[in-house]
Design a protein around this motif. Structure first.
Motif, PDB file in Angstrom:
ATOM      1  N   LEU A  62       0.822  -1.212   0.000  1.00 31.32           N
ATOM      2  CA  LEU A  62       0.000   0.000   0.000  1.00 31.32           C
ATOM      3  C   LEU A  62       0.852   1.257   0.000  1.00 31.32           C
ATOM      4  CD1 LEU A  62      -2.809  -0.966   2.553  1.00 31.32           C
ATOM      5  CD2 LEU A  62      -2.930  -0.960   0.048  1.00 31.32           C
ATOM      6  N   ASP A  63       2.047   1.174   0.557  1.00 34.06           N
ATOM      7  CA  ASP A  63       2.914   2.355   0.636  1.00 34.06           C
ATOM      8  C   ASP A  63       3.883   2.470  -0.532  1.00 34.06           C
ATOM      9  OD1 ASP A  63       1.805   3.298   3.062  1.00 34.06           O
ATOM     10  OD2 ASP A  63       2.963   1.802   4.168  1.00 34.06           O
ATOM     11  N   ASP A  64       3.788   1.557  -1.492  1.00 34.36           N
ATOM     12  CA  ASP A  64       4.631   1.673  -2.686  1.00 34.36           C
ATOM     13  C   ASP A  64       4.297   2.950  -3.447  1.00 34.36           C
ATOM     14  OD1 ASP A  64       6.010  -0.695  -2.366  1.00 34.36           O
ATOM     15  OD2 ASP A  64       4.757  -1.842  -3.756  1.00 34.36           O
ATOM     16  N   PRO A  65       5.310   3.676  -3.932  1.00 33.68           N
ATOM     17  CA  PRO A  65       5.028   4.772  -4.858  1.00 33.68           C
ATOM     18  C   PRO A  65       4.489   4.214  -6.171  1.00 33.68           C
ATOM     19  CG  PRO A  65       7.299   4.855  -4.038  1.00 33.68           C
ATOM     20  CD  PRO A  65       6.750   3.532  -3.650  1.00 33.68           C
ATOM     21  N   VAL A  66       3.514   4.880  -6.741  1.00 30.34           N
ATOM     22  CA  VAL A  66       2.993   4.457  -8.043  1.00 30.34           C
ATOM     23  C   VAL A  66       4.107   4.468  -9.082  1.00 30.34           C
ATOM     24  CG1 VAL A  66       1.359   5.050  -9.879  1.00 30.34           C
ATOM     25  CG2 VAL A  66       0.667   5.237  -7.480  1.00 30.34           C
ATOM     26  N   ALA A  67       5.071   5.369  -8.914  1.00 27.38           N
ATOM     27  CA  ALA A  67       6.183   5.473  -9.866  1.00 27.38           C
ATOM     28  C   ALA A  67       7.026   4.208  -9.925  1.00 27.38           C
ATOM     29  CB  ALA A  67       7.063   6.669  -9.503  1.00 27.38           C
ATOM     30  N   LYS A  68       6.942   3.360  -8.915  1.00 25.94           N
ATOM     31  CA  LYS A  68       7.664   2.083  -8.948  1.00 25.94           C
ATOM     32  C   LYS A  68       7.175   1.224 -10.100  1.00 25.94           C
ATOM     33  CE  LYS A  68       8.596  -1.984  -6.027  1.00 25.94           C
ATOM     34  NZ  LYS A  68       8.408  -2.576  -4.661  1.00 25.94           N
ATOM     35  N   TYR A  69       5.915   1.382 -10.467  1.00 31.39           N
ATOM     36  CA  TYR A  69       5.297   0.573 -11.519  1.00 31.39           C
ATOM     37  C   TYR A  69       4.993   1.393 -12.778  1.00 31.39           C
ATOM     38  CZ  TYR A  69       4.736  -2.055  -7.254  1.00 31.39           C
ATOM     39  OH  TYR A  69       4.993  -2.694  -6.064  1.00 31.39           O
ATOM     40  N   ILE A  70       4.823   2.682 -12.591  1.00 29.51           N
ATOM     41  CA  ILE A  70       4.583   3.598 -13.718  1.00 29.51           C
ATOM     42  C   ILE A  70       5.584   4.736 -13.571  1.00 29.51           C
ATOM     43  CG2 ILE A  70       2.876   5.033 -14.906  1.00 29.51           C
ATOM     44  CD1 ILE A  70       0.706   3.377 -13.471  1.00 29.51           C
ATOM     45  N   PRO A  71       6.782   4.602 -14.121  1.00 30.50           N
ATOM     46  CA  PRO A  71       7.859   5.565 -13.874  1.00 30.50           C
ATOM     47  C   PRO A  71       7.501   7.016 -14.190  1.00 30.50           C
ATOM     48  CG  PRO A  71       8.733   3.589 -14.890  1.00 30.50           C
ATOM     49  CD  PRO A  71       7.245   3.439 -14.902  1.00 30.50           C
ATOM     50  N   ALA A  72       6.607   7.236 -15.144  1.00 27.19           N
ATOM     51  CA  ALA A  72       6.244   8.608 -15.503  1.00 27.19           C
ATOM     52  C   ALA A  72       5.645   9.365 -14.326  1.00 27.19           C
ATOM     53  CB  ALA A  72       5.278   8.605 -16.681  1.00 27.19           C
ATOM     54  N   PHE A  73       5.118   8.654 -13.336  1.00 23.27           N
ATOM     55  CA  PHE A  73       4.520   9.331 -12.181  1.00 23.27           C
ATOM     56  C   PHE A  73       5.564  10.025 -11.315  1.00 23.27           C
ATOM     57  CE2 PHE A  73       0.426   8.082 -13.210  1.00 23.27           C
ATOM     58  CZ  PHE A  73      -0.487   8.494 -12.247  1.00 23.27           C
ATOM     59  N   ALA A  74       6.816   9.656 -11.461  1.00 20.19           N
ATOM     60  CA  ALA A  74       7.865  10.305 -10.673  1.00 20.19           C
ATOM     61  C   ALA A  74       8.013  11.773 -11.046  1.00 20.19           C
ATOM     62  CB  ALA A  74       9.195   9.580 -10.865  1.00 20.19           C
ATOM     63  N   GLY A  75       7.657  12.112 -12.265  1.00 17.36           N
ATOM     64  CA  GLY A  75       7.829  13.489 -12.721  1.00 17.36           C
ATOM     65  C   GLY A  75       6.574  14.336 -12.651  1.00 17.36           C
ATOM     66  N   MET A  76       5.525  13.856 -12.013  1.00 14.97           N
ATOM     67  CA  MET A  76       4.270  14.608 -11.979  1.00 14.97           C
ATOM     68  C   MET A  76       4.376  15.844 -11.091  1.00 14.97           C
ATOM     69  SD  MET A  76       1.171  11.842 -12.238  1.00 14.97           S
ATOM     70  CE  MET A  76       0.058  13.075 -12.920  1.00 14.97           C
ATOM     71  N   LYS A  77       3.598  16.859 -11.434  1.00 14.79           N
ATOM     72  CA  LYS A  77       3.536  18.113 -10.688  1.00 14.79           C
ATOM     73  C   LYS A  77       2.111  18.349 -10.207  1.00 14.79           C
ATOM     74  CE  LYS A  77       7.807  19.136 -12.024  1.00 14.79           C
ATOM     75  NZ  LYS A  77       8.955  19.113 -11.065  1.00 14.79           N
ATOM     76  N   VAL A  78       1.965  19.299  -9.320  1.00 15.30           N
ATOM     77  CA  VAL A  78       0.656  19.698  -8.811  1.00 15.30           C
ATOM     78  C   VAL A  78       0.316  21.072  -9.387  1.00 15.30           C
ATOM     79  CG1 VAL A  78      -0.718  20.214  -6.756  1.00 15.30           C
ATOM     80  CG2 VAL A  78       1.008  18.400  -6.696  1.00 15.30           C
ATOM     81  N   GLY A  79      -0.873  21.186  -9.968  1.00 20.58           N
ATOM     82  CA  GLY A  79      -1.296  22.451 -10.555  1.00 20.58           C
ATOM     83  C   GLY A  79      -1.952  23.341  -9.514  1.00 20.58           C
TER      84      GLY A  79
END
Length: 427
Positions: free
Chosen positions: A121-138
């Motif tokens: 449950l505490d895994d970063p989504v980016a571990k499985y979808i690397p593009a999520f590591a670069g997401m920003k907040v608008g």
């Protein structure tokens, strides 16, 4: 159609007649040993009268309601027709658009992977979808000249699997007038793009989040992203993995992402002709058309019998007819509140669970008793924008499923029916 209990359905007219003749189920103990509330014949009759009136007054073409207690149907009725155009009577094999009632199924698949040690449950989504590591907040900010601009800020912490399950990932549904980020999601036309789950998530990853992860319950595309995580870990499409681990073992043979067999098209339930818009720009999906997008959040179709087996499995604590799908403690975790005051998580302006409920890992969870009622704490549930809804009441060992297609009347009918159902139980 295979029954949801090996000894219980199939002869639906007989069951309906028995319900009307026998009335209430005697008071018996619930799972915790306390006496479970039972249904009164008068209360069940009021439920039937209400739904018949909805059909007779032209608000809905037809519907099916199942109430099941201690593993057996105590009320099952079909009303009206599947479609006013064909005038074919509603029946147990009628196929409905489930929309967001897909979310609990996807959530169960993810929790199977958690139990198997392949996901945390505490895994970063980016571990499985690397593009999520670069997401920003608008973030909308007003400049000195008074103009508002959308500023992209870095994540304060990664989006996690837990965020996807409880809708705190900052991934909204897009709609006009909901702020700059939601406008971007609306413009991306995600619902109509029919991408694979991989391409869908790649497109989402180019958009900003609407809030920092873990700060606000904000309903949206989280479960669609979760479906892609399931694909990455399993190495299968979402439907393939669902069929292998859940749908086929539970004999949910009519549950899929579209109706593939033209011979089944007449079995599809349709709303009234003037009631086919989810919003001013989006109509109910044509489930006769093959799709590439296996939307874990809103894409599934199925029958009441299929969903009844799934719901009974949850009520049983994760097992059904001798086979275990999840551990009881996993079901308990999913059906507990994960957005309560102690978490500091805010609730957006469209907090669909309502003031008496929190949200777990895939379901709304009742945390307080609504005024003027004795509705049970711990009830968990969800619904779909097409009109379907279900609830599970562990205290009384009861679940209910209502199948209908009516985008415009769904909220009103759901509240009225839930009230009548609990009144029939003396709550």
């Amino acid at each position: 159609m295979k029954p949801w209990r090996s000894d219980a359905f199939g002869r639906r007219a007989l069951i309906a007649a028995l319900v009307l003749l026998s009335g209430a189920v005697g008071a018996t103990a619930g799972p915790d040993g306390r006496a479970a509330h039972s249904f009164s014949p008068e209360g069940l009759a009021k439920i039937s009268d209400y739904i018949r009136n909805e059909v007779a007054t032209g608000k809905i073409p037809g519907a099916i309601l199942l109430l099941q207690q201690h593993g057996k149907p105590v009320y099952y009725q079909q009303f009206g027709v599947r479609d006013v155009v064909t005038e074919i009577s509603m029946s147990a094999d009628t196929i409905f658009r489930l929309y967001s009632m897909s979310k609990p199924i996807t959530s169960v698949m993810a929790m199977m992977l958690v139990e198997g040690g392949r996901l945390s449950l505490d895994d970063p989504v980016a571990k499985y979808i690397p593009a999520f590591a670069g997401m920003k907040v608008g973030v909308e900010k007003k400049a000195e000249d008074g103009k508002v601009a959308l500023v992209l800020e870095p994540l304060e912490r990664p989006v996690t699997i837990r965020d996807l399950l409880r809708h705190t990932a900052g991934l909204p549904y897009g709609y006009q007038g909901g702020g700059a980020v939601r406008e971007l999601y609306a413009a991306a036309n995600l619902f109509d793009s029919d991408l694979s789950n991989a391409d869908f998530v790649a497109k989402v990853a180019t958009l900003p989040l609407v809030e920092q992860p873990g700060t606000v319950w904000d309903y949206g595309h989280s479960t669609d992203v979760l479906g892609r995580v399931v694909e990455v870990i399993s190495g299968k499409t979402l439907l393939q993995f669902e069929k292998e681990r859940l749908l086929d073992p539970l004999h949910m043979t009519e549950t899929a992402f579209f109706v593939a067999d033209p011979a089944k098209f007449p079995r599809i339930a349709e709303p009234m002709p003037a009631d086919r818009n989810i919003n001013p720009t989006t109509q109910l999906r044509d489930i006769r058309r093959p799709v590439a997008w296996e939307s874990g959040g809103a894409g599934m179709v199925g029958t009441i019998g299929d969903y009844a087996r799934f719901t009974q499995m949850l009520l049983n604590g994760g097992s059904y007819e001798g086979r275990r799908y999840l551990k009881p403690e996993t079901i308990a975790l999913m059906a507990s509140d994960h957005v309560g005051p102690e978490t500091g998580i805010a609730r957006d302006q469209n907090y669909y669970p309502g003031g008496s409920s929190g949200f777990g890992l895939g379901f709304a969870v009742r945390t307080s008793v609504p005024s003027g009622t004795s509705w049970p704490l711990g009830e968990y549930r969800w619904d779909g924008v097409g009109g379907t809804f279900f609830f599970i009441d562990p205290e009384d060992d009861v679940f209910g499923i209502f199948m209908v297609q009516t985008p415009s009347q769904r909220g009103r009918i759901q509240l009225a029916l839930k009230t009548l159902i609990y009144q029939a139980m003396g709550r």
